[in-house]
Design a protein around this motif. Structure first.
Motif, PDB file in Angstrom:
ATOM      1  N   VAL A 191      79.490  37.755  55.711  1.00  0.00           N
ATOM      2  CA  VAL A 191      78.986  39.010  56.263  1.00  0.00           C
ATOM      3  C   VAL A 191      78.689  40.003  55.141  1.00  0.00           C
ATOM      4  O   VAL A 191      77.641  40.635  55.112  1.00  0.00           O
ATOM      5  CB  VAL A 191      80.007  39.620  57.243  1.00  0.00           C
ATOM      6  CG1 VAL A 191      79.447  40.903  57.867  1.00  0.00           C
ATOM      7  CG2 VAL A 191      80.366  38.621  58.332  1.00  0.00           C
ATOM      8  N   ARG A 192      79.616  40.119  54.196  1.00  0.00           N
ATOM      9  CA  ARG A 192      79.501  41.164  53.178  1.00  0.00           C
ATOM     10  C   ARG A 192      78.553  40.799  52.042  1.00  0.00           C
ATOM     11  O   ARG A 192      77.995  41.668  51.378  1.00  0.00           O
ATOM     12  CB  ARG A 192      80.882  41.450  52.584  1.00  0.00           C
ATOM     13  CG  ARG A 192      81.933  41.873  53.589  1.00  0.00           C
ATOM     14  CD  ARG A 192      83.305  41.863  52.932  1.00  0.00           C
ATOM     15  NE  ARG A 192      84.361  42.230  53.860  1.00  0.00           N
ATOM     16  CZ  ARG A 192      85.659  42.090  53.606  1.00  0.00           C
ATOM     17  NH1 ARG A 192      86.036  41.580  52.446  1.00  0.00           N
ATOM     18  NH2 ARG A 192      86.553  42.441  54.494  1.00  0.00           N
ATOM     19  N   GLY A 193      78.413  39.503  51.776  1.00  0.00           N
ATOM     20  CA  GLY A 193      77.663  39.064  50.612  1.00  0.00           C
ATOM     21  C   GLY A 193      76.162  39.075  50.817  1.00  0.00           C
ATOM     22  O   GLY A 193      75.642  39.482  51.861  1.00  0.00           O
ATOM     23  N   GLY A 194      75.448  38.592  49.797  1.00  0.00           N
ATOM     24  CA  GLY A 194      73.996  38.554  49.842  1.00  0.00           C
ATOM     25  C   GLY A 194      73.470  37.347  50.591  1.00  0.00           C
ATOM     26  O   GLY A 194      74.235  36.488  51.047  1.00  0.00           O
ATOM     27  N   PRO A 195      72.143  37.240  50.717  1.00  0.00           N
ATOM     28  CA  PRO A 195      71.534  36.126  51.462  1.00  0.00           C
ATOM     29  C   PRO A 195      71.911  34.754  50.926  1.00  0.00           C
ATOM     30  O   PRO A 195      72.020  33.798  51.694  1.00  0.00           O
ATOM     31  CB  PRO A 195      70.034  36.393  51.307  1.00  0.00           C
ATOM     32  CG  PRO A 195      69.916  37.851  51.035  1.00  0.00           C
ATOM     33  CD  PRO A 195      71.136  38.212  50.244  1.00  0.00           C
ATOM     34  N   GLY A 196      72.123  34.630  49.614  1.00  0.00           N
ATOM     35  CA  GLY A 196      72.466  33.340  49.044  1.00  0.00           C
ATOM     36  C   GLY A 196      73.763  32.775  49.613  1.00  0.00           C
ATOM     37  O   GLY A 196      73.900  31.557  49.789  1.00  0.00           O
ATOM     38  N   ARG A 210      72.882  31.343  52.971  1.00  0.00           N
ATOM     39  CA  ARG A 210      72.111  30.101  52.813  1.00  0.00           C
ATOM     40  C   ARG A 210      73.030  28.940  52.426  1.00  0.00           C
ATOM     41  O   ARG A 210      72.891  27.820  52.944  1.00  0.00           O
ATOM     42  CB  ARG A 210      71.016  30.280  51.763  1.00  0.00           C
ATOM     43  CG  ARG A 210      69.854  31.150  52.202  1.00  0.00           C
ATOM     44  CD  ARG A 210      68.669  31.012  51.251  1.00  0.00           C
ATOM     45  NE  ARG A 210      68.961  31.438  49.900  1.00  0.00           N
ATOM     46  CZ  ARG A 210      68.775  32.677  49.447  1.00  0.00           C
ATOM     47  NH1 ARG A 210      68.306  33.608  50.255  1.00  0.00           N
ATOM     48  NH2 ARG A 210      69.042  32.979  48.193  1.00  0.00           N
ATOM     49  N   ASN A 211      73.976  29.183  51.532  1.00  0.00           N
ATOM     50  CA  ASN A 211      74.911  28.125  51.128  1.00  0.00           C
ATOM     51  C   ASN A 211      75.744  27.652  52.313  1.00  0.00           C
ATOM     52  O   ASN A 211      76.003  26.452  52.472  1.00  0.00           O
ATOM     53  CB  ASN A 211      75.822  28.624  50.007  1.00  0.00           C
ATOM     54  CG  ASN A 211      75.108  28.774  48.683  1.00  0.00           C
ATOM     55  OD1 ASN A 211      74.063  28.156  48.463  1.00  0.00           O
ATOM     56  ND2 ASN A 211      75.638  29.590  47.809  1.00  0.00           N
ATOM     57  N   TRP A 212      76.177  28.597  53.133  1.00  0.00           N
ATOM     58  CA  TRP A 212      76.939  28.234  54.339  1.00  0.00           C
ATOM     59  C   TRP A 212      76.093  27.364  55.262  1.00  0.00           C
ATOM     60  O   TRP A 212      76.537  26.325  55.747  1.00  0.00           O
ATOM     61  CB  TRP A 212      77.390  29.507  55.063  1.00  0.00           C
ATOM     62  CG  TRP A 212      77.799  29.268  56.485  1.00  0.00           C
ATOM     63  CD1 TRP A 212      78.925  28.618  56.920  1.00  0.00           C
ATOM     64  CD2 TRP A 212      77.076  29.648  57.651  1.00  0.00           C
ATOM     65  NE1 TRP A 212      78.948  28.577  58.293  1.00  0.00           N
ATOM     66  CE2 TRP A 212      77.832  29.206  58.771  1.00  0.00           C
ATOM     67  CE3 TRP A 212      75.893  30.334  57.874  1.00  0.00           C
ATOM     68  CZ2 TRP A 212      77.410  29.419  60.080  1.00  0.00           C
ATOM     69  CZ3 TRP A 212      75.473  30.552  59.173  1.00  0.00           C
ATOM     70  CH2 TRP A 212      76.226  30.100  60.262  1.00  0.00           C
ATOM     71  N   LEU A 213      74.856  27.797  55.472  1.00  0.00           N
ATOM     72  CA  LEU A 213      73.938  27.054  56.332  1.00  0.00           C
ATOM     73  C   LEU A 213      73.759  25.625  55.824  1.00  0.00           C
ATOM     74  O   LEU A 213      73.825  24.658  56.592  1.00  0.00           O
ATOM     75  CB  LEU A 213      72.587  27.783  56.327  1.00  0.00           C
ATOM     76  CG  LEU A 213      71.612  27.597  57.467  1.00  0.00           C
ATOM     77  CD1 LEU A 213      72.215  28.050  58.783  1.00  0.00           C
ATOM     78  CD2 LEU A 213      70.336  28.390  57.184  1.00  0.00           C
ATOM     79  N   LEU A 263      58.078  33.163  44.749  1.00  0.00           N
ATOM     80  CA  LEU A 263      58.508  34.159  45.731  1.00  0.00           C
ATOM     81  C   LEU A 263      58.429  33.653  47.160  1.00  0.00           C
ATOM     82  O   LEU A 263      58.780  34.373  48.092  1.00  0.00           O
ATOM     83  CB  LEU A 263      57.646  35.421  45.598  1.00  0.00           C
ATOM     84  CG  LEU A 263      57.681  36.108  44.231  1.00  0.00           C
ATOM     85  CD1 LEU A 263      56.696  37.269  44.197  1.00  0.00           C
ATOM     86  CD2 LEU A 263      59.092  36.588  43.913  1.00  0.00           C
ATOM     87  N   THR A 264      57.991  32.423  47.342  1.00  0.00           N
ATOM     88  CA  THR A 264      57.782  31.874  48.677  1.00  0.00           C
ATOM     89  C   THR A 264      58.604  30.611  48.865  1.00  0.00           C
ATOM     90  O   THR A 264      58.562  29.714  48.017  1.00  0.00           O
ATOM     91  CB  THR A 264      56.292  31.533  48.894  1.00  0.00           C
ATOM     92  OG1 THR A 264      55.506  32.712  48.674  1.00  0.00           O
ATOM     93  CG2 THR A 264      56.041  31.018  50.303  1.00  0.00           C
ATOM     94  N   GLY A 265      59.369  30.552  49.968  1.00  0.00           N
ATOM     95  CA  GLY A 265      60.095  29.328  50.264  1.00  0.00           C
ATOM     96  C   GLY A 265      61.495  29.563  50.776  1.00  0.00           C
ATOM     97  O   GLY A 265      62.009  30.694  50.776  1.00  0.00           O
ATOM     98  N   PRO A 266      62.171  28.500  51.224  1.00  0.00           N
ATOM     99  CA  PRO A 266      63.494  28.632  51.835  1.00  0.00           C
ATOM    100  C   PRO A 266      64.603  29.057  50.885  1.00  0.00           C
ATOM    101  O   PRO A 266      65.697  29.389  51.334  1.00  0.00           O
ATOM    102  CB  PRO A 266      63.759  27.223  52.393  1.00  0.00           C
ATOM    103  CG  PRO A 266      62.877  26.314  51.624  1.00  0.00           C
ATOM    104  CD  PRO A 266      61.659  27.112  51.308  1.00  0.00           C
ATOM    105  N   HIS A 267      64.339  29.050  49.572  1.00  0.00           N
ATOM    106  CA  HIS A 267      65.337  29.576  48.637  1.00  0.00           C
ATOM    107  C   HIS A 267      65.464  31.087  48.746  1.00  0.00           C
ATOM    108  O   HIS A 267      66.347  31.678  48.113  1.00  0.00           O
ATOM    109  CB  HIS A 267      64.973  29.195  47.194  1.00  0.00           C
ATOM    110  CG  HIS A 267      63.663  29.749  46.726  1.00  0.00           C
ATOM    111  ND1 HIS A 267      62.456  29.288  47.197  1.00  0.00           N
ATOM    112  CD2 HIS A 267      63.371  30.745  45.834  1.00  0.00           C
ATOM    113  CE1 HIS A 267      61.478  29.958  46.609  1.00  0.00           C
ATOM    114  NE2 HIS A 267      62.009  30.848  45.787  1.00  0.00           N
ATOM    115  N   ARG A 268      64.608  31.710  49.582  1.00  0.00           N
ATOM    116  CA  ARG A 268      64.673  33.149  49.802  1.00  0.00           C
ATOM    117  C   ARG A 268      64.894  33.484  51.283  1.00  0.00           C
ATOM    118  O   ARG A 268      64.647  34.618  51.714  1.00  0.00           O
ATOM    119  CB  ARG A 268      63.385  33.813  49.287  1.00  0.00           C
ATOM    120  CG  ARG A 268      63.154  33.593  47.792  1.00  0.00           C
ATOM    121  CD  ARG A 268      61.836  34.176  47.325  1.00  0.00           C
ATOM    122  NE  ARG A 268      61.850  35.624  47.315  1.00  0.00           N
ATOM    123  CZ  ARG A 268      62.212  36.380  46.280  1.00  0.00           C
ATOM    124  NH1 ARG A 268      62.639  35.793  45.166  1.00  0.00           N
ATOM    125  NH2 ARG A 268      62.178  37.687  46.343  1.00  0.00           N
TER     126      ARG A 268
END
Length: 372
Positions: free
Chosen positions: A125-130, A133-136, A264-269
């Motif tokens: 919840v508190r962290g950034g998008p990365g 994504r790692n959890w996912l 800048l494009t892709g699922p890494h973002r």
């Protein structure tokens, strides 16, 4: 699924340790920095071939040793199974299933299914998008081992494309062959579309389970929205259009990529949106709300993996009860009951009711040694 035996050799602070799991619930008690979390980390590595604590194998090998080894024996509905993972400080890993060496990660993944819940998971919840994504991706590897291969392939293409963009930006007077970029674009879109489709499909199944758990834990007071927010704008119900949309958005961001020298494009973002009563949980959720949300996600993971795999996964609770109030502890313990083999670390036994202690195996951990 039942983990019967775990053996550690030169792993973290364990020179040599053998553990027999004699009850559905095992409580590892001891002071901090004694090795409790290291044991759970060993199970995590056997399950996902990743550690959430480090990306370097040399951190896992005991100082002064060339290699570490983790061996496990488990019983699944399909029969008994032995797994061995050898980690080297300066070399490749060795994987074996039932004493036979396997070359592909795909042949090792999927034998142990687990859900891990630690105090670090509040960063969901508190962290950034990365972090999200790692959890996912960790959940997806549990459900579809082939996803680990797809994500690795995507990362390789991304790395090569970024190297091209950086070279072009650094040396405008002698740029690399421009014909290479469309080839990287096509590969990125092809692999990235497959990643996006799997992420979307998994979250679509997980979201209603998490919403139900969240509604229950919050006392029917809060509504959770869990939504996938991919970097590629597209209609998820029309996956055939995703590849074309991916390429179109690469082209639209070409100017920005040229100036920044990165993709800048892709699922890494990608992002995963978490809303409580229509309010972003990361920005406005109280600590209690954030804990409720993460607990709901973990219970939903357990339920989803059990539904898809057909067997209850292991549950690893790393010093997490101290992060939950009595109500949330009771919700978690009631959900576990006897269905899930659970390994729990704690610094003291005061958080456990007498009936839990009576039915659990309690092991003391001190300086890399485990005692009954």
């Amino acid at each position: 699924m039942y983990l019967q035996h775990l053996q550690l050799h030169q792993f973290r602070n364990y020179a040599g340790q053998s553990v027999e799991f004699a009850a559905p619930k095992t409580i590892l008690v001891g002071a901090n920095a004694q090795g409790k979390s290291n044991l759970l980390e060993a199970v995590e590595l056997l399950s996902t071939l990743k550690s959430h604590r480090t990306s370097r194998d040399r951190d896992l090998v005991q100082e002064g040793s060339a290699a570490a080894q983790i061996t496990a024996a488990l019983q699944r509905d399909s029969g008994p199974l032995d797994l061995t993972l050898t980690l080297r400080a300066n070399g490749r890993r060795t994987l074996s299933v039932n004493s036979e060496t396997v070359r592909r990660h795909l042949d090792f993944l999927g034998h142990i299914n687990m859900v891990q819940f630690s105090s670090l998971d509040l960063d969901l919840v508190r962290g950034g998008p990365g972090t999200r994504r790692n959890w996912l991706d960790t959940v997806l590897i549990q459900l579809e081992p082939v996803y680990a291969y797809l994500w690795q392939q995507y990362q390789q293409v991304l790395k090569q494309r970024n190297a091209f963009l950086k070279q072009r930006r650094a040396h405008p007077e002698r740029p690399p062959d421009a014909a290479q970029l469309p080839l990287w674009d096509q590969q990125l879109a092809s692999m990235g579309a497959r990643v996006i489709q799997r992420r979307y499909r998994m979250l679509k199944r997980l979201a209603p389970l998490a919403q139900k758990w969240h509604h229950t834990i919050s006392g029917q007071q809060e509504q959770l929205v869990l939504a996938y927010a991919p970097n590629i704008t597209h209609d998820p119900e029309q996956p055939d259009h995703l590849y074309g949309e991916f390429l179109a958005q690469i082209e639209a961001r070409a100017g920005a990529e040229y100036h920044q020298g990165i993709t800048l494009t892709g699922p890494h973002r990608d992002e995963v949106d978490l809303l409580i009563n229509e309010t972003p949980a990361r920005q406005y959720g109280s600590q209690g709300q954030q804990r409720t949300l993460v607990l709901a996600l973990k219970l939903a993971e357990l339920q989803l993996i059990e539904e898809i795999i057909g067997e209850p996964p292991l549950l690893l609770l790393d010093d997490v009860l101290a992060e939950l109030d009595l109500n949330r502890q009771n919700q978690l313990l009631a959900a576990i009951q006897e269905r899930f083999q659970t390994l729990i670390t704690t610094t003291h036994l005061g958080a456990f009711e007498a009936k839990w202690l009576d039915s659990a195996q309690v092991l003391t951990v001190e300086k890399g040694q485990i005692q009954l």
